[in-house]
Design a protein around this motif. Structure first.
Motif, PDB file in Angstrom:
ATOM      1  N   ASP A   1     -15.431  -2.693  22.757  1.00 44.08           N
ATOM      2  CA  ASP A   1     -13.978  -2.720  22.644  1.00 44.08           C
ATOM      3  C   ASP A   1     -13.377  -1.351  22.960  1.00 44.08           C
ATOM      4  O   ASP A   1     -13.968  -0.313  22.657  1.00 44.08           O
ATOM      5  N   GLU A   2     -12.213  -1.370  23.564  1.00 48.37           N
ATOM      6  CA  GLU A   2     -11.516  -0.133  23.901  1.00 48.37           C
ATOM      7  C   GLU A   2     -10.806   0.378  22.655  1.00 48.37           C
ATOM      8  O   GLU A   2     -10.147  -0.369  21.953  1.00 48.37           O
ATOM      9  N   ASN A   3     -10.944   1.689  22.374  1.00 45.46           N
ATOM     10  CA  ASN A   3     -10.325   2.211  21.161  1.00 45.46           C
ATOM     11  C   ASN A   3      -8.855   2.553  21.381  1.00 45.46           C
ATOM     12  O   ASN A   3      -8.309   2.388  22.464  1.00 45.46           O
ATOM     13  N   ASP A   4      -8.202   3.076  20.346  1.00 46.40           N
ATOM     14  CA  ASP A   4      -6.763   3.338  20.398  1.00 46.40           C
ATOM     15  C   ASP A   4      -6.390   4.383  21.439  1.00 46.40           C
ATOM     16  O   ASP A   4      -5.260   4.422  21.915  1.00 46.40           O
ATOM     17  N   ASP A   5      -7.320   5.273  21.766  1.00 48.92           N
ATOM     18  CA  ASP A   5      -7.037   6.322  22.743  1.00 48.92           C
ATOM     19  C   ASP A   5      -7.283   5.851  24.171  1.00 48.92           C
ATOM     20  O   ASP A   5      -7.151   6.614  25.121  1.00 48.92           O
ATOM     21  N   GLY A   6      -7.684   4.616  24.324  1.00 50.47           N
ATOM     22  CA  GLY A   6      -7.940   4.097  25.663  1.00 50.47           C
ATOM     23  C   GLY A   6      -9.283   4.532  26.227  1.00 50.47           C
ATOM     24  O   GLY A   6      -9.523   4.431  27.424  1.00 50.47           O
TER      25      GLY A   6
ATOM     26  N   ASP B   1     -13.191   4.012  26.647  1.00 43.71           N
ATOM     27  CA  ASP B   1     -14.166   2.931  26.551  1.00 43.71           C
ATOM     28  C   ASP B   1     -15.449   3.416  25.889  1.00 43.71           C
ATOM     29  O   ASP B   1     -15.856   4.562  26.028  1.00 43.71           O
ATOM     30  N   ARG B   2     -16.096   2.492  25.208  1.00 47.18           N
ATOM     31  CA  ARG B   2     -17.433   2.720  24.680  1.00 47.18           C
ATOM     32  C   ARG B   2     -18.367   1.738  25.377  1.00 47.18           C
ATOM     33  O   ARG B   2     -17.954   0.647  25.740  1.00 47.18           O
ATOM     34  N   PHE B   3     -19.611   2.145  25.532  1.00 49.11           N
ATOM     35  CA  PHE B   3     -20.568   1.309  26.249  1.00 49.11           C
ATOM     36  C   PHE B   3     -21.861   1.189  25.464  1.00 49.11           C
ATOM     37  O   PHE B   3     -22.249   2.104  24.733  1.00 49.11           O
TER      38      PHE B   3
ATOM     39  N   LEU C   1     -27.394  14.100  30.340  1.00 50.06           N
ATOM     40  CA  LEU C   1     -26.846  13.476  31.546  1.00 50.06           C
ATOM     41  C   LEU C   1     -25.377  13.098  31.366  1.00 50.06           C
ATOM     42  O   LEU C   1     -24.625  13.013  32.335  1.00 50.06           O
ATOM     43  N   LEU C   2     -24.989  12.868  30.113  1.00 50.71           N
ATOM     44  CA  LEU C   2     -23.619  12.482  29.789  1.00 50.71           C
ATOM     45  C   LEU C   2     -23.063  13.493  28.782  1.00 50.71           C
ATOM     46  O   LEU C   2     -22.831  13.153  27.611  1.00 50.71           O
ATOM     47  N   PRO C   3     -22.867  14.746  29.204  1.00 54.38           N
ATOM     48  CA  PRO C   3     -22.496  15.811  28.267  1.00 54.38           C
ATOM     49  C   PRO C   3     -21.139  15.617  27.599  1.00 54.38           C
ATOM     50  O   PRO C   3     -20.879  16.228  26.555  1.00 54.38           O
ATOM     51  N   ASP C   4     -20.287  14.778  28.174  1.00 56.27           N
ATOM     52  CA  ASP C   4     -18.984  14.521  27.576  1.00 56.27           C
ATOM     53  C   ASP C   4     -19.034  13.362  26.575  1.00 56.27           C
ATOM     54  O   ASP C   4     -18.002  12.932  26.068  1.00 56.27           O
ATOM     55  N   CYS C   5     -20.260  12.883  26.281  1.00 54.78           N
ATOM     56  CA  CYS C   5     -20.415  11.724  25.402  1.00 54.78           C
ATOM     57  C   CYS C   5     -21.384  11.997  24.262  1.00 54.78           C
ATOM     58  O   CYS C   5     -22.246  12.879  24.343  1.00 54.78           O
TER      59      CYS C   5
ATOM     60  N   ASN D   1     -14.392  12.921  22.907  1.00 49.48           N
ATOM     61  CA  ASN D   1     -12.988  13.077  22.542  1.00 49.48           C
ATOM     62  C   ASN D   1     -12.444  11.890  21.764  1.00 49.48           C
ATOM     63  O   ASN D   1     -11.360  11.961  21.199  1.00 49.48           O
ATOM     64  N   SER D   2     -13.204  10.800  21.744  1.00 48.91           N
ATOM     65  CA  SER D   2     -12.763   9.632  20.960  1.00 48.91           C
ATOM     66  C   SER D   2     -13.205   9.734  19.513  1.00 48.91           C
ATOM     67  O   SER D   2     -12.819   8.917  18.688  1.00 48.91           O
ATOM     68  N   LEU D   3     -14.046  10.752  19.225  1.00 45.09           N
ATOM     69  CA  LEU D   3     -14.583  10.904  17.882  1.00 45.09           C
ATOM     70  C   LEU D   3     -13.776  11.876  17.051  1.00 45.09           C
ATOM     71  O   LEU D   3     -13.974  11.990  15.852  1.00 45.09           O
ATOM     72  N   SER D   4     -12.907  12.648  17.716  1.00 42.48           N
ATOM     73  CA  SER D   4     -12.153  13.666  16.995  1.00 42.48           C
ATOM     74  C   SER D   4     -10.964  13.052  16.268  1.00 42.48           C
ATOM     75  O   SER D   4     -10.540  11.956  16.538  1.00 42.48           O
TER      76      SER D   4
END
Length: 226
Positions: A157-162, A164-166, A196-200, A223-226
């Protein structure tokens, strides 16, 4: 007609699954040129012998969002099935690591294994290039599938910040023998995905070595965790 009863048909099925990684009953029927009904009888026998396993998949292949409708069974070799074919690579790798551990110690072996995964990460990194998170996850799954990990991915599901999670899943471990004897490789593998996914944030949710039927990884932007 005689072909459907040929004693090598089951071996042909196992051989095809070994070469291709997975297949549906319909695909096997077309390749081996026998009826789907006959194929399903052989698949049932092979399943009872614990030589194959299947996963029920709804819709298309792993890179698409599941669709409504009757799921299809995608078959692959079980560990027992893979052992039907001569292959001493895994046994040699475990024996070599055992010898190294006796010679240089566990800490040094762990360091060697970490270095190996760092090399693998660089190989993947060169092929992942740039792109959206979804594109990178899809490419990573493609690379893992090519190495026999039976990988798939799907969006959550897409979170409030738009953002995506996979979820990435691997229904087969291509290095299961090594992982069982040296489970630290799974930790290095997780480190590799994170690099490989440093932004995640990459989190393991299920683990084959821990007794579950597949490995699962939750991938979500930091950034979705902050």
């Amino acid at each position: 007609m005689a072909t459907t009863q040929h004693p090598s048909t089951k071996q042909d099925i196992l051989q095809h699954l070994l070469q291709q990684g997975q297949a549906t009953a319909q695909e096997l029927a077309e390749v081996l040129r026998i009826s789907p009904q006959a194929i399903r009888r052989h698949l049932k026998d092979l399943e009872e012998e614990e030589l194959i396993e299947y996963q029920a998949i709804q819709g298309g292949h792993g890179g698409t969002e599941p669709l409504m409708g009757r799921p299809k069974h995608v078959y692959h070799l079980s560990r027992k099935g893979r052992h039907q074919f001569p292959d001493n690579h895994a046994q040699f790798a475990v024996s070599l690591l055992d010898t190294l551990q006796e010679t240089v110690g566990s800490e040094q072996v762990s360091s060697i294994l970490r270095k190996q995964w760092q090399r693998k990460a660089q190989e993947y990194r060169d092929r992942l290039a740039s792109g959206t998170l979804q594109e990178r996850v899809a490419k990573l799954v493609e690379l893992r599938r090519a190495e026999g990990y039976m990988a798939q991915w799907y969006p959550l599901d897409e979170n409030d910040d738009g953002c995506d999670r996979f979820m990435m899943t691997e229904n087969n471990c291509a290095i299961s023998d090594v992982a069982e004897s040296f489970p630290s490789v799974c930790g290095h593998e997780l480190e590799m995905f994170a690099s490989l996914l440093p932004d995640c944030k990459v989190e393991r949710t299920t683990w084959i070595v821990g007794g579950e039927h597949r490995c699962g990884y939750l991938i979500q932007p930091k950034n979705s965790l902050s």
